[in-house]
Design a protein around this motif. Structure first.
Motif, PDB file in Angstrom:
ATOM      1  N   LEU A   1      24.933  36.160  41.947  1.00  0.00           N
ATOM      2  CA  LEU A   1      25.638  37.616  42.354  1.00  0.00           C
ATOM      3  C   LEU A   1      26.715  37.816  41.150  1.00  0.00           C
ATOM      4  O   LEU A   1      26.737  38.988  40.485  1.00  0.00           O
ATOM      5  CB  LEU A   1      26.333  37.307  43.340  1.00  0.00           C
ATOM      6  CG  LEU A   1      25.644  37.500  44.892  1.00  0.00           C
ATOM      7  CD1 LEU A   1      26.504  37.026  46.025  1.00  0.00           C
ATOM      8  CD2 LEU A   1      25.073  38.886  45.248  1.00  0.00           C
ATOM      9  N   ASP A   2      27.187  36.712  40.764  1.00  0.00           N
ATOM     10  CA  ASP A   2      28.287  36.921  39.644  1.00  0.00           C
ATOM     11  C   ASP A   2      28.586  35.723  38.967  1.00  0.00           C
ATOM     12  O   ASP A   2      29.151  34.655  39.665  1.00  0.00           O
ATOM     13  CB  ASP A   2      29.230  37.665  40.217  1.00  0.00           C
ATOM     14  CG  ASP A   2      30.602  37.745  38.943  1.00  0.00           C
ATOM     15  OD1 ASP A   2      30.212  38.479  38.039  1.00  0.00           O
ATOM     16  OD2 ASP A   2      31.515  37.390  39.171  1.00  0.00           O
ATOM     17  N   TRP A   3      28.179  35.418  37.927  1.00  0.00           N
ATOM     18  CA  TRP A   3      28.369  34.100  37.068  1.00  0.00           C
ATOM     19  C   TRP A   3      29.683  33.551  36.888  1.00  0.00           C
ATOM     20  O   TRP A   3      30.152  32.532  36.919  1.00  0.00           O
ATOM     21  CB  TRP A   3      27.604  33.748  35.653  1.00  0.00           C
ATOM     22  CG  TRP A   3      27.898  34.788  34.693  1.00  0.00           C
ATOM     23  CD1 TRP A   3      27.669  36.063  34.391  1.00  0.00           C
ATOM     24  CD2 TRP A   3      29.171  34.516  33.743  1.00  0.00           C
ATOM     25  NE1 TRP A   3      28.370  36.642  33.583  1.00  0.00           N
ATOM     26  CE2 TRP A   3      29.329  35.865  32.894  1.00  0.00           C
ATOM     27  CE3 TRP A   3      29.868  33.499  33.492  1.00  0.00           C
ATOM     28  CZ2 TRP A   3      30.033  35.711  31.835  1.00  0.00           C
ATOM     29  CZ3 TRP A   3      30.707  33.405  32.393  1.00  0.00           C
ATOM     30  CH2 TRP A   3      30.937  34.647  31.505  1.00  0.00           C
ATOM     31  N   ARG A   4      30.711  34.687  36.666  1.00  0.00           N
ATOM     32  CA  ARG A   4      32.136  34.419  36.585  1.00  0.00           C
ATOM     33  C   ARG A   4      32.595  33.728  37.848  1.00  0.00           C
ATOM     34  O   ARG A   4      33.522  32.707  37.830  1.00  0.00           O
ATOM     35  CB  ARG A   4      33.084  35.644  36.209  1.00  0.00           C
ATOM     36  CG  ARG A   4      32.425  36.411  35.070  1.00  0.00           C
ATOM     37  CD  ARG A   4      33.306  37.236  34.538  1.00  0.00           C
ATOM     38  NE  ARG A   4      32.756  38.121  33.293  1.00  0.00           N
ATOM     39  CZ  ARG A   4      31.833  38.963  33.139  1.00  0.00           C
ATOM     40  NH1 ARG A   4      31.124  39.293  34.013  1.00  0.00           N
ATOM     41  NH2 ARG A   4      31.659  39.388  31.820  1.00  0.00           N
ATOM     42  N   SER A   5      32.248  34.386  38.920  1.00  0.00           N
ATOM     43  CA  SER A   5      32.743  33.735  40.387  1.00  0.00           C
ATOM     44  C   SER A   5      32.125  32.344  40.573  1.00  0.00           C
ATOM     45  O   SER A   5      32.613  31.591  41.268  1.00  0.00           O
ATOM     46  CB  SER A   5      32.497  34.609  41.495  1.00  0.00           C
ATOM     47  OG  SER A   5      33.033  35.986  41.196  1.00  0.00           O
ATOM     48  N   GLY A   6      30.836  32.336  40.028  1.00  0.00           N
ATOM     49  CA  GLY A   6      30.424  30.871  40.329  1.00  0.00           C
ATOM     50  C   GLY A   6      30.946  29.818  39.592  1.00  0.00           C
ATOM     51  O   GLY A   6      31.180  28.787  40.154  1.00  0.00           O
ATOM     52  N   LEU A   7      31.613  30.222  38.193  1.00  0.00           N
ATOM     53  CA  LEU A   7      32.294  29.057  37.522  1.00  0.00           C
ATOM     54  C   LEU A   7      33.646  28.722  38.103  1.00  0.00           C
ATOM     55  O   LEU A   7      34.189  27.696  38.198  1.00  0.00           O
ATOM     56  CB  LEU A   7      32.780  29.690  35.963  1.00  0.00           C
ATOM     57  CG  LEU A   7      31.494  29.795  35.327  1.00  0.00           C
ATOM     58  CD1 LEU A   7      31.898  30.577  33.743  1.00  0.00           C
ATOM     59  CD2 LEU A   7      30.638  28.528  35.142  1.00  0.00           C
ATOM     60  N   LEU A   8      34.137  29.773  38.816  1.00  0.00           N
ATOM     61  CA  LEU A   8      35.331  29.591  39.585  1.00  0.00           C
ATOM     62  C   LEU A   8      35.104  28.657  40.618  1.00  0.00           C
ATOM     63  O   LEU A   8      35.902  27.658  41.030  1.00  0.00           O
ATOM     64  CB  LEU A   8      36.065  30.999  40.291  1.00  0.00           C
ATOM     65  CG  LEU A   8      36.791  31.644  39.310  1.00  0.00           C
ATOM     66  CD1 LEU A   8      37.185  33.122  40.007  1.00  0.00           C
ATOM     67  CD2 LEU A   8      38.068  31.183  38.644  1.00  0.00           C
TER      68      LEU A   8
ATOM     69  N   LEU B   1      40.615  38.178  41.589  1.00  0.00           N
ATOM     70  CA  LEU B   1      39.945  38.599  40.527  1.00  0.00           C
ATOM     71  C   LEU B   1      38.729  39.636  40.721  1.00  0.00           C
ATOM     72  O   LEU B   1      38.795  40.573  40.072  1.00  0.00           O
ATOM     73  CB  LEU B   1      39.300  37.394  39.626  1.00  0.00           C
ATOM     74  CG  LEU B   1      40.407  36.189  39.403  1.00  0.00           C
ATOM     75  CD1 LEU B   1      39.951  35.233  38.510  1.00  0.00           C
ATOM     76  CD2 LEU B   1      41.432  36.779  38.481  1.00  0.00           C
ATOM     77  N   GLY B   2      37.909  39.277  41.793  1.00  0.00           N
ATOM     78  CA  GLY B   2      36.800  40.161  42.022  1.00  0.00           C
ATOM     79  C   GLY B   2      37.284  41.571  42.508  1.00  0.00           C
ATOM     80  O   GLY B   2      36.866  42.564  42.037  1.00  0.00           O
ATOM     81  N   GLY B   3      38.454  41.613  43.282  1.00  0.00           N
ATOM     82  CA  GLY B   3      39.162  42.985  43.679  1.00  0.00           C
ATOM     83  C   GLY B   3      39.522  43.758  42.481  1.00  0.00           C
ATOM     84  O   GLY B   3      39.318  44.929  42.244  1.00  0.00           O
ATOM     85  N   PHE B   4      40.322  43.350  41.178  1.00  0.00           N
ATOM     86  CA  PHE B   4      40.585  43.724  39.989  1.00  0.00           C
ATOM     87  C   PHE B   4      39.282  44.377  39.276  1.00  0.00           C
ATOM     88  O   PHE B   4      39.495  45.460  38.661  1.00  0.00           O
ATOM     89  CB  PHE B   4      41.426  42.876  39.192  1.00  0.00           C
ATOM     90  CG  PHE B   4      42.944  42.634  39.352  1.00  0.00           C
ATOM     91  CD1 PHE B   4      43.573  44.057  39.336  1.00  0.00           C
ATOM     92  CD2 PHE B   4      43.297  41.581  39.873  1.00  0.00           C
ATOM     93  CE1 PHE B   4      44.980  43.745  39.726  1.00  0.00           C
ATOM     94  CE2 PHE B   4      44.686  41.657  40.216  1.00  0.00           C
ATOM     95  CZ  PHE B   4      45.497  42.514  40.191  1.00  0.00           C
ATOM     96  N   ARG B   5      38.214  43.492  39.290  1.00  0.00           N
ATOM     97  CA  ARG B   5      37.150  43.979  38.748  1.00  0.00           C
ATOM     98  C   ARG B   5      36.558  45.243  39.437  1.00  0.00           C
ATOM     99  O   ARG B   5      35.580  46.082  38.821  1.00  0.00           O
ATOM    100  CB  ARG B   5      35.895  42.954  38.589  1.00  0.00           C
ATOM    101  CG  ARG B   5      36.408  41.815  37.592  1.00  0.00           C
ATOM    102  CD  ARG B   5      35.826  40.519  37.488  1.00  0.00           C
ATOM    103  NE  ARG B   5      34.404  40.874  37.297  1.00  0.00           N
ATOM    104  CZ  ARG B   5      33.093  40.189  37.177  1.00  0.00           C
ATOM    105  NH1 ARG B   5      33.179  39.100  38.007  1.00  0.00           N
ATOM    106  NH2 ARG B   5      32.068  40.411  36.876  1.00  0.00           N
TER     107      ARG B   5
ATOM    108  N   GLY C   1      33.722  46.858  37.051  1.00  0.00           N
ATOM    109  CA  GLY C   1      32.860  46.164  36.551  1.00  0.00           C
ATOM    110  C   GLY C   1      32.241  45.051  37.643  1.00  0.00           C
ATOM    111  O   GLY C   1      31.246  44.415  37.355  1.00  0.00           O
ATOM    112  N   LEU C   2      32.401  45.490  38.905  1.00  0.00           N
ATOM    113  CA  LEU C   2      31.577  44.770  40.004  1.00  0.00           C
ATOM    114  C   LEU C   2      31.602  45.573  41.074  1.00  0.00           C
ATOM    115  O   LEU C   2      32.550  46.384  41.548  1.00  0.00           O
ATOM    116  CB  LEU C   2      32.636  43.598  40.400  1.00  0.00           C
ATOM    117  CG  LEU C   2      32.073  42.416  41.525  1.00  0.00           C
ATOM    118  CD1 LEU C   2      30.948  41.597  40.742  1.00  0.00           C
ATOM    119  CD2 LEU C   2      33.058  41.456  41.851  1.00  0.00           C
ATOM    120  N   ALA C   3      30.350  45.527  41.913  1.00  0.00           N
ATOM    121  CA  ALA C   3      30.205  46.297  42.747  1.00  0.00           C
ATOM    122  C   ALA C   3      30.671  45.891  44.024  1.00  0.00           C
ATOM    123  O   ALA C   3      30.915  44.671  44.406  1.00  0.00           O
ATOM    124  CB  ALA C   3      28.551  46.643  43.152  1.00  0.00           C
TER     125      ALA C   3
END
Length: 602
Positions: free
Chosen positions: A181-188, A287-291, A296-298
């Protein structure tokens, strides 16, 4: 004898690194051995758990596609996309539920098969171990291995393993879906694994000691209870109830304190995991809410990420709960595997010498004996007992009389020298031939659950009722057996079927005589008989010992009257050897014992 760490150091809580590694390797080797016959079933369970958890982990992905793709398609009057995602969700839900149920059924079958195998192994191995082991290893500790420790393993295998394995795969697949779904969230989410690993390591190091101590204290608790109940007559006779209450209360208090320490450790682990999970979800939301606001994020992806992030930590809490069971089961497995590592000191020969019809000639040549690596108990001696001779062995308590009998019965092996039966080394005889040729009646006269007839028939499985009655008549047990509520069918453990100590001894005599051995050993076997019963048994002995070798160990010198020969044992040495009349005439130790016995009769 090479003793294992788990048994030899039963009360040792802290093990060295090398010992700890060896114990773990031994425990895992036992699990592999138990799992080996179940390879196909285990392969099926692995397949089921992989597919079922992959289906469960796909839910957030399907939800993201439904929100970000299917809903816009539906608004554009293209409902096919919503049908596809709905169908995918339905198929995944059914597949996950059915396969997870199948997986739980398979793991239950595997766990019960392993537990049955282990329970039988413990029982068979404990029976196979030599008398030396059972004299050093308390019955309470053996009971603890078969009950408390196996019950702990049952709880883990029945529920813990399936939850641990299923949870681990679910975490893996859910984390993978987050990366999709989102590699940045995956790293978190992946970063949260670091503090989780730290807290698990902290818990593992401290709980390992606590749970190992728990198995030791549990065994002591069972031992204290078994000893008290076994010796309840002595407890009542000497009014030891209050002292026993205090001692048992101390051990029970130790067990309580140990349980509290394990609960406190888990009380740190579980809230820490919940806190780490909640903080991680909060960071993903922030972080997802800001994106999303930045474009930058659906929105559907964010909803799916929050759902997946929350779900990825749910099994961690379950794993933490069952990790506690894993620690307890690991400590229990160490004890059980240690017991199974013990080897008998008296082993059956690989190529036994056949001895079908023994005559009963016993010869010790330059024989020495000591228990384990301890000092000599029987100093070097040579002794020959001709076939058919009745030999009485007398002497002070602890002189070595019973040791001599146990050597002939091959409960122990000589440290040096030779011991033969009809010219064949006892070490070279099969257990079947030896037990058929040599029978020992001990002072305990233990009766097993069942009828009187069943207990007598132990001497000759398959014996007819007539043979059982003849054996009972021979030792003078027939009359009192007929007086029992159901005669020979009376259950010795039920109300009304209880028999006295002397009667138990007579039943054990009948059992031994039914076996018809070439060598009969009576080790203090008349100590529980009253005078009339003893005289009755002696009459039976005179009839039945005429053609067989007999070794009679007794403090009561009345038993010596039927002996052809007397051995006087003192401090591990045979100091006198001859007929009763000759030894009395010689005026030695036997004469002194005989004189004291005569005086006691007056």
């Amino acid at each position: 004898m090479s003793r294992s760490v788990g048994v030899a150091n039963e009360d040792q809580i802290v093990l060295g690194r090398a010992d700890r590694a060896r114990v773990r390797a031994r425990s895992w080797a036992l699990l592999r051995l138990l799992a080996s016959p179940l390879r196909r079933m285990l392969a099926l369970t692995v397949l089921l758990v992989v597919v079922s958890n992959a289906a469960r982990a796909s839910f957030p992905l399907i939800i993201a596609w439904a929100i970000d793709w299917a809903l816009p398609e539906l608004i554009a009057d293209r409902p096919m996309a919503l049908g596809i995602t709905g169908g995918m969700y339905l198929v995944s839900a059914v597949l996950a539920g059915v396969l997870l149920g199948w997986y739980n059924l398979c793991t239950a079958k595997v766990s019960q098969a392993m537990l049955l195998d282990l329970r039988l192994r413990v029982f068979r191995h404990t029976q196979r171990l030599s008398l030396e082991f059972h004299e050093n290893y308390t019955s309470g500790r053996i009971i603890s291995r078969q009950t408390s420790d196996l019950e702990t393993l049952r709880e883990l295998l029945d529920q813990g393993v399936s939850q641990l394995v299923s949870g681990a795969f679910f975490i893996l697949f859910t984390a993978a879906s987050i990366f999709i779904l989102d590699w940045r969230s995956g790293l978190l989410v992946l970063g949260a694994a670091v503090p989780i690993a730290i807290i698990f390591h902290w818990y593992q190091r401290r709980s390992e000691l606590v749970y190992r101590e728990s198995r030791v204290v549990s065994a002591r608790l069972i031992t204290s209870f078994v000893e008290t109940m076994t010796g309840i007559r002595a407890v009542k006779a000497f009014r030891r109830e209050r002292d026993n209450d205090e001692r048992y209360g101390n051990v029970a208090g130790e067990y309580r304190d140990n349980s509290i320490r394990s609960i406190n450790l888990f009380g740190v682990l579980q809230p820490s995991l919940v806190l780490i999970g909640n903080l991680t979800v909060a960071v993903v939301l922030l972080l997802g809410g800001f994106r999303v606001l930045e474009g930058g994020l659906a929105v559907g992806t964010l909803v799916a990420l929050l759902l997946a992030a929350k779900r990825v930590f749910q099994p961690v809490e379950s794993i933490a709960m069952f990790y506690s069971s894993l620690q307890a089961a690991t400590a229990a497995l160490e004890k059980v595997s240690g017991l199974l590592e013990e080897e008998p000191t008296v082993v059956e020969p690989a190529r036994p010498v056949a001895l079908r019809d023994a005559e009963g000639r016993i010869v010790f040549t330059d024989a020495e004996f000591g228990y384990g690596d301890g000092p000599l108990v029987m100093e070097r001696f040579t002794l020959e007992i001709p076939a058919g001779q009745t030999v009485a062995v007398v002497g002070q308590t602890g002189a070595g009389k019973s040791t001599l009998a146990k050597l002939i019965a091959r409960f122990y092996d000589l440290r040096a020298g030779s011991l033969t039966l009809d010219g064949v080394e006892l070490r070279d005889l099969s257990n079947t031939d030896l037990r058929r040729a040599v029978v020992m009646v001990t002072q305990e006269a233990f009766l097993f659950s069942g009828s009187v007839a069943d207990n007598i028939a132990l001497g000759k499985p398959g014996a007819s009722p007539e043979e059982i009655i003849l054996a009972a008549r021979a030792v003078g047990a027939h009359e009192f057996i007929l007086a029992l509520p159901d005669g020979y069918d009376t259950d010795v453990n039920k109300r009304g079927g209880r028999v006295s100590a002397g009667q138990r001894q007579l039943i054990s005599f009948a059992r031994a005589f039914l076996a018809d051995p070439a060598v009969l050993i009576l080790d203090e076997a008349t100590s529980s008989l009253d005078i009339p019963s003893e005289r009755l048994v002696q009459e039976g002995l005179r009839k039945l010992l005429g053609e067989r070798t007999a070794l009679i160990i007794a403090h009561r010198l009345s038993t010596v009257e039927i002996a052809d020969r007397v051995l006087v044992v003192h401090d591990g040495r045979i100091v006198e050897d001859g007929s009763p009349a000759r030894l009395v005439a010689d005026g030695g130790r036997f004469a002194a014992l005989h004189s004291a016995w005569r005086d006691s009769l007056v």
